[in-house]
Design a protein around this motif. Structure first.
Motif, PDB file in Angstrom:
ATOM      1  N   ILE A   1       0.858  -1.180   0.000  1.00 22.70           N
ATOM      2  CA  ILE A   1       0.000   0.000   0.000  1.00 22.70           C
ATOM      3  C   ILE A   1       0.894   1.231   0.000  1.00 22.70           C
ATOM      4  O   ILE A   1       1.829   1.343   0.803  1.00 22.70           O
ATOM      5  CB  ILE A   1      -0.972   0.017   1.203  1.00 22.70           C
ATOM      6  CG1 ILE A   1      -1.846   1.270   1.153  1.00 22.70           C
ATOM      7  CG2 ILE A   1      -0.253  -0.116   2.532  1.00 22.70           C
ATOM      8  CD1 ILE A   1      -3.020   1.243   2.107  1.00 22.70           C
ATOM      9  N   ILE A   6      -3.165   0.518  -3.625  1.00 17.65           N
ATOM     10  CA  ILE A   6      -2.696  -0.831  -3.319  1.00 17.65           C
ATOM     11  C   ILE A   6      -2.256  -1.483  -4.625  1.00 17.65           C
ATOM     12  O   ILE A   6      -3.012  -1.519  -5.598  1.00 17.65           O
ATOM     13  CB  ILE A   6      -3.791  -1.668  -2.634  1.00 17.65           C
ATOM     14  CG1 ILE A   6      -4.145  -1.055  -1.273  1.00 17.65           C
ATOM     15  CG2 ILE A   6      -3.327  -3.116  -2.450  1.00 17.65           C
ATOM     16  CD1 ILE A   6      -5.267  -1.760  -0.546  1.00 17.65           C
ATOM     17  N   GLU A  53       3.867   0.409   2.889  1.00 18.80           N
ATOM     18  CA  GLU A  53       3.844  -0.739   3.796  1.00 18.80           C
ATOM     19  C   GLU A  53       3.445  -1.984   3.022  1.00 18.80           C
ATOM     20  O   GLU A  53       2.771  -1.905   1.989  1.00 18.80           O
ATOM     21  CB  GLU A  53       2.845  -0.527   4.938  1.00 18.80           C
ATOM     22  CG  GLU A  53       3.272   0.487   5.974  1.00 18.80           C
ATOM     23  CD  GLU A  53       2.279   0.581   7.114  1.00 18.80           C
ATOM     24  OE1 GLU A  53       1.300  -0.207   7.117  1.00 18.80           O
ATOM     25  OE2 GLU A  53       2.465   1.437   7.988  1.00 18.80           O
ATOM     26  N   ARG A  65       1.098  -4.852   2.513  1.00 16.38           N
ATOM     27  CA  ARG A  65      -0.311  -5.067   2.843  1.00 16.38           C
ATOM     28  C   ARG A  65      -0.706  -6.427   2.291  1.00 16.38           C
ATOM     29  O   ARG A  65      -1.372  -6.523   1.275  1.00 16.38           O
ATOM     30  CB  ARG A  65      -1.174  -3.957   2.247  1.00 16.38           C
ATOM     31  CG  ARG A  65      -2.666  -4.071   2.528  1.00 16.38           C
ATOM     32  CD  ARG A  65      -2.990  -4.084   3.999  1.00 16.38           C
ATOM     33  NE  ARG A  65      -2.609  -2.857   4.654  1.00 16.38           N
ATOM     34  CZ  ARG A  65      -3.403  -1.792   4.766  1.00 16.38           C
ATOM     35  NH1 ARG A  65      -4.617  -1.818   4.261  1.00 16.38           N
ATOM     36  NH2 ARG A  65      -2.981  -0.718   5.391  1.00 16.38           N
ATOM     37  N   ASP A  66      -0.221  -7.464   2.954  1.00 15.68           N
ATOM     38  CA  ASP A  66      -0.487  -8.802   2.464  1.00 15.68           C
ATOM     39  C   ASP A  66      -1.468  -9.497   3.376  1.00 15.68           C
ATOM     40  O   ASP A  66      -1.657  -9.131   4.533  1.00 15.68           O
ATOM     41  CB  ASP A  66       0.801  -9.613   2.366  1.00 15.68           C
ATOM     42  CG  ASP A  66       0.862 -10.425   1.082  1.00 15.68           C
ATOM     43  OD1 ASP A  66      -0.104 -10.369   0.309  1.00 15.68           O
ATOM     44  OD2 ASP A  66       1.866 -11.107   0.867  1.00 15.68           O
TER      45      ASP A  66
END
Length: 213
Positions: free
Chosen positions: A145, A184, A207, A209-210
């Motif tokens: 993200i 994203i 960051e 974002r998984d």
């Protein structure tokens, strides 16, 4: 995209003289929540798991278990089905169909053509055939993200940044919050550490974002 592009074509149906207990069993065995009811080739109603639940006598009624089972065993779906069924045609746009379902608060729409049911559009069809591919659900890769990068000019810069590094983008997605405009990106890579570091060096707040797909 039209309804016929994603609808379920192998529709399980029953007739109006089907016993409620049999309808319940068919739904359980096939892991579905509703059954269109067809008599003489024509759609005449629909019954859902919730309809069956509402039709079941409550445990507080003055009957023993044997009497309750007897009452239910004689009940047919004709007595509990909904006859005012909202339907769509195969050529209805998906957007219109989803809006109709949301407005009427229903989880499925029988697809009718020439008076006969030719398919059914369910929430699962929309999730698995549209939303999941759009979000990359179930696909390998890493999602990052990039905060406040959902504007056109920023997206162009990031697209060029990714292209120069020979990376493949599976999907872009901007969450529906106009005040943030975060971006994203689902990348076809196993480790996003390097790209995150390089984007941060470019001044972006990034960051991983998984999630488990």
């Amino acid at each position: 995209m039209l309804v016929k592009d994603i609808m379920t074509k192998a529709v399980i149906t029953i007739t109006s003289d089907t016993y409620v207990l049999d309808a319940e069993r068919i739904m359980e065995q096939n892991r579905i929540n509703r059954l269109p009811i067809v008599d003489d080739g024509k759609l005449v109603g629909i019954v859902t798991k919730n309809d069956v639940l509402k039709a079941s006598p409550e445990s507080t009624t003055p009957f023993n278990q044997r009497q309750l089972f007897y009452l239910m065993s004689k009940l047919t779906v004709k007595e509990i089905m909904k006859t005012d069924v909202l339907t769509i045609s195969p050529d209805t746009p998906i957007e219109k169909s989803v809006a109709m379902a949301q407005q009427k608060r229903v989880g499925s729409l029988p697809v009718v053509e020439g008076g006969r049911i030719v398919g059914i559009l369910t929430t699962n069809d929309v999730f698995y055939k549209i939303l999941n591919p759009l979000l990359g659900v179930g696909e390998k890769g890493k999602r990052i993200i990039i905060y406040r990068a959902g504007k056109n000019e920023e997206m162009q810069r990031i697209t060029e940044f990714i292209r120069k590094r020979g990376l493949t983008v599976k999907t872009y997605w901007i969450p529906p919050d106009p005040t943030k405009r975060d971006l994203i990106v689902h990348l076809d890579i196993d480790d996003a550490t390097r790209v995150i570091t390089e984007l941060r060096n470019e001044g972006y707040e990034v960051e991983l974002r998984d999630f488990a797909a």
